[in-house]
Design a protein around this motif. Structure first.
Motif, PDB file in Angstrom:
ATOM      1  N   GLU A 149      -0.854  15.140  -6.241  1.00  0.00           N
ATOM      2  CA  GLU A 149      -0.342  16.036  -5.198  1.00  0.00           C
ATOM      3  C   GLU A 149       0.332  15.241  -4.074  1.00  0.00           C
ATOM      4  N   HIS A 150      -0.167  14.058  -3.816  1.00  0.00           N
ATOM      5  CA  HIS A 150       0.371  13.198  -2.754  1.00  0.00           C
ATOM      6  C   HIS A 150       1.245  12.088  -3.322  1.00  0.00           C
ATOM      7  N   ARG A 151       1.787  12.287  -4.517  1.00  0.00           N
ATOM      8  CA  ARG A 151       2.523  11.232  -5.222  1.00  0.00           C
ATOM      9  C   ARG A 151       3.715  10.704  -4.442  1.00  0.00           C
ATOM     10  N   ASP A 152       4.413  11.565  -3.717  1.00  0.00           N
ATOM     11  CA  ASP A 152       5.575  11.086  -2.957  1.00  0.00           C
ATOM     12  C   ASP A 152       5.144  10.103  -1.874  1.00  0.00           C
ATOM     13  N   TRP A 153       4.069  10.418  -1.193  1.00  0.00           N
ATOM     14  CA  TRP A 153       3.565   9.519  -0.153  1.00  0.00           C
ATOM     15  C   TRP A 153       3.084   8.209  -0.776  1.00  0.00           C
ATOM     16  N   ILE A 154       2.292   8.323  -1.836  1.00  0.00           N
ATOM     17  CA  ILE A 154       1.719   7.133  -2.455  1.00  0.00           C
ATOM     18  C   ILE A 154       2.816   6.239  -3.017  1.00  0.00           C
ATOM     19  N   LYS A 155       3.812   6.848  -3.609  1.00  0.00           N
ATOM     20  CA  LYS A 155       4.939   6.083  -4.143  1.00  0.00           C
ATOM     21  C   LYS A 155       5.610   5.278  -3.030  1.00  0.00           C
ATOM     22  N   LEU A 156       5.823   5.908  -1.889  1.00  0.00           N
ATOM     23  CA  LEU A 156       6.469   5.220  -0.769  1.00  0.00           C
ATOM     24  C   LEU A 156       5.560   4.166  -0.143  1.00  0.00           C
ATOM     25  N   LEU A 157       4.274   4.443  -0.091  1.00  0.00           N
ATOM     26  CA  LEU A 157       3.344   3.437   0.435  1.00  0.00           C
ATOM     27  C   LEU A 157       3.330   2.215  -0.471  1.00  0.00           C
ATOM     28  N   HIS A 158       3.465   2.451  -1.767  1.00  0.00           N
ATOM     29  CA  HIS A 158       3.442   1.348  -2.731  1.00  0.00           C
ATOM     30  C   HIS A 158       4.765   0.583  -2.767  1.00  0.00           C
ATOM     31  N   LYS A 159       5.878   1.280  -2.686  1.00  0.00           N
ATOM     32  CA  LYS A 159       7.187   0.646  -2.885  1.00  0.00           C
ATOM     33  C   LYS A 159       7.841   0.130  -1.608  1.00  0.00           C
ATOM     34  N   THR A 160       7.272   0.431  -0.456  1.00  0.00           N
ATOM     35  CA  THR A 160       7.838  -0.058   0.799  1.00  0.00           C
ATOM     36  C   THR A 160       6.781  -0.880   1.540  1.00  0.00           C
ATOM     37  N   SER A 161       7.184  -1.466   2.636  1.00  0.00           N
ATOM     38  CA  SER A 161       6.267  -2.273   3.448  1.00  0.00           C
ATOM     39  C   SER A 161       5.743  -1.513   4.665  1.00  0.00           C
ATOM     40  N   VAL A 162       6.005  -0.218   4.725  1.00  0.00           N
ATOM     41  CA  VAL A 162       5.645   0.560   5.908  1.00  0.00           C
ATOM     42  C   VAL A 162       4.135   0.573   6.169  1.00  0.00           C
ATOM     43  N   ASP A 163       3.334   0.432   5.113  1.00  0.00           N
ATOM     44  CA  ASP A 163       1.884   0.432   5.283  1.00  0.00           C
ATOM     45  C   ASP A 163       1.295  -0.731   4.502  1.00  0.00           C
ATOM     46  N   ASP A 164       1.159  -1.848   5.164  1.00  0.00           N
ATOM     47  CA  ASP A 164       0.627  -3.021   4.479  1.00  0.00           C
ATOM     48  C   ASP A 164      -0.892  -2.970   4.330  1.00  0.00           C
ATOM     49  N   SER A 165      -1.515  -1.905   4.807  1.00  0.00           N
ATOM     50  CA  SER A 165      -2.976  -1.804   4.727  1.00  0.00           C
ATOM     51  C   SER A 165      -3.451  -0.728   3.760  1.00  0.00           C
ATOM     52  N   TRP A 166      -2.555  -0.117   2.994  1.00  0.00           N
ATOM     53  CA  TRP A 166      -2.999   1.020   2.180  1.00  0.00           C
ATOM     54  C   TRP A 166      -3.974   0.614   1.080  1.00  0.00           C
ATOM     55  N   THR A 167      -3.803  -0.569   0.480  1.00  0.00           N
ATOM     56  CA  THR A 167      -4.755  -1.023  -0.535  1.00  0.00           C
ATOM     57  C   THR A 167      -6.116  -1.270   0.110  1.00  0.00           C
ATOM     58  N   TYR A 168      -6.115  -1.913   1.249  1.00  0.00           N
ATOM     59  CA  TYR A 168      -7.349  -2.169   1.998  1.00  0.00           C
ATOM     60  C   TYR A 168      -8.017  -0.841   2.375  1.00  0.00           C
ATOM     61  N   PHE A 169      -7.209   0.138   2.792  1.00  0.00           N
ATOM     62  CA  PHE A 169      -7.733   1.466   3.130  1.00  0.00           C
ATOM     63  C   PHE A 169      -8.488   2.057   1.937  1.00  0.00           C
ATOM     64  N   PHE A 170      -7.902   2.015   0.746  1.00  0.00           N
ATOM     65  CA  PHE A 170      -8.574   2.563  -0.437  1.00  0.00           C
ATOM     66  C   PHE A 170      -9.839   1.787  -0.768  1.00  0.00           C
ATOM     67  N   GLU A 171      -9.765   0.471  -0.663  1.00  0.00           N
ATOM     68  CA  GLU A 171     -10.943  -0.347  -0.957  1.00  0.00           C
ATOM     69  C   GLU A 171     -12.105  -0.001  -0.036  1.00  0.00           C
ATOM     70  N   LYS A 172     -11.854   0.021   1.258  1.00  0.00           N
ATOM     71  CA  LYS A 172     -12.918   0.278   2.220  1.00  0.00           C
ATOM     72  C   LYS A 172     -13.412   1.723   2.162  1.00  0.00           C
ATOM     73  N   THR A 173     -12.510   2.651   1.901  1.00  0.00           N
ATOM     74  CA  THR A 173     -12.883   4.057   1.868  1.00  0.00           C
ATOM     75  C   THR A 173     -13.763   4.386   0.665  1.00  0.00           C
ATOM     76  N   TYR A 174     -13.481   3.772  -0.484  1.00  0.00           N
ATOM     77  CA  TYR A 174     -14.141   4.199  -1.713  1.00  0.00           C
ATOM     78  C   TYR A 174     -15.122   3.198  -2.303  1.00  0.00           C
ATOM     79  N   GLN A 175     -15.324   2.060  -1.663  1.00  0.00           N
ATOM     80  CA  GLN A 175     -16.243   1.069  -2.214  1.00  0.00           C
ATOM     81  C   GLN A 175     -17.662   1.644  -2.379  1.00  0.00           C
ATOM     82  N   ASP A 176     -18.176   2.313  -1.362  1.00  0.00           N
ATOM     83  CA  ASP A 176     -19.528   2.876  -1.444  1.00  0.00           C
ATOM     84  C   ASP A 176     -19.643   3.943  -2.528  1.00  0.00           C
ATOM     85  N   PHE A 177     -18.552   4.659  -2.770  1.00  0.00           N
ATOM     86  CA  PHE A 177     -18.551   5.662  -3.828  1.00  0.00           C
ATOM     87  C   PHE A 177     -18.711   5.000  -5.203  1.00  0.00           C
TER      88      PHE A 177
END
Length: 185
Positions: free
Chosen positions: A93-121
């Motif tokens: 559902e959020h593919r357009d955002w995720i694609k842009l986060l992955h293919k551009t440098s606008v968010d250099d912390s998105w991988t870190y965000f996923f790691e920290k958000t879901y590690q406990d899960f």
């Protein structure tokens, strides 16, 4: 179009035009969105970083809702089932955002965000045999999350990614083949 959506769209348009650029000013974003800088500052965001945080929060909230819904309504509680039935459709559902986060440098912390958000899960799903690899459950969870991010990023970065119901079998095969030593399923 809702103002916040216009602001997000403007940020991503700038990121598409300048994919290597990491930081955009509110002035640049306002100009792209046909808004005043003051309107963005007063009512919405004080920086581009706040816009990224807002995007993270939306994705995080939607994923949490989907996972909780799946846990309450589906008998299959395995990690692969939860990821296939809750995570993949929500990220799609959020593919357009995720694609842009992955293919551009606008968010250099998105991988870190996923790691920290879901590690406990992920930690409860890490197999007991992990000690034979000589790594902690936290490191195993981080490796698993990075692997999932890689799969999802490649999937959603395609021009026309398969719908999650179609991609699910490929995802499960990739996950079971590569994560055999990390996950207890």
């Amino acid at each position: 179009m809702e103002t916040k959506s216009k602001i997000i769209t403007a940020l991503f348009k700038l990121a598409i035009r300048s994919p290597k650029k990491q930081h955009f000013t509110i002035t640049e974003i306002a100009k792209e969105a046909n808004l005043t800088r003051q309107a963005i500052y007063r009512k919405h965001f004080s920086s581009a970083d706040e816009i990224i945080e807002y995007i993270h929060d939306i994705i995080k909230s939607d994923v949490a809702f989907s996972i909780n819904f799946h846990k309450e309504n589906d008998k299959d509680q395995t990690l692969f089932s939860i990821l296939s039935n809750a995570l993949l459709p929500t990220l799609y559902e959020h593919r357009d955002w995720i694609k842009l986060l992955h293919k551009t440098s606008v968010d250099d912390s998105w991988t870190y965000f996923f790691e920290k958000t879901y590690q406990d899960f992920f930690i409860p799903y890490i197999g007991k045999d992990i000690k034979t690899l000589g790594i902690s459950k936290e490191i195993a969870a981080t490796l698993l999350i990075r692997y999932i991010i890689a799969i999802v990023s490649v999937w959603l970065s395609q021009e026309y990614p398969e719908p999650p119901q179609v991609f699910e079998s490929t995802f499960k095969k990739l996950m079971s083949d590569a994560s055999q030593s990390l996950v207890s399923n």
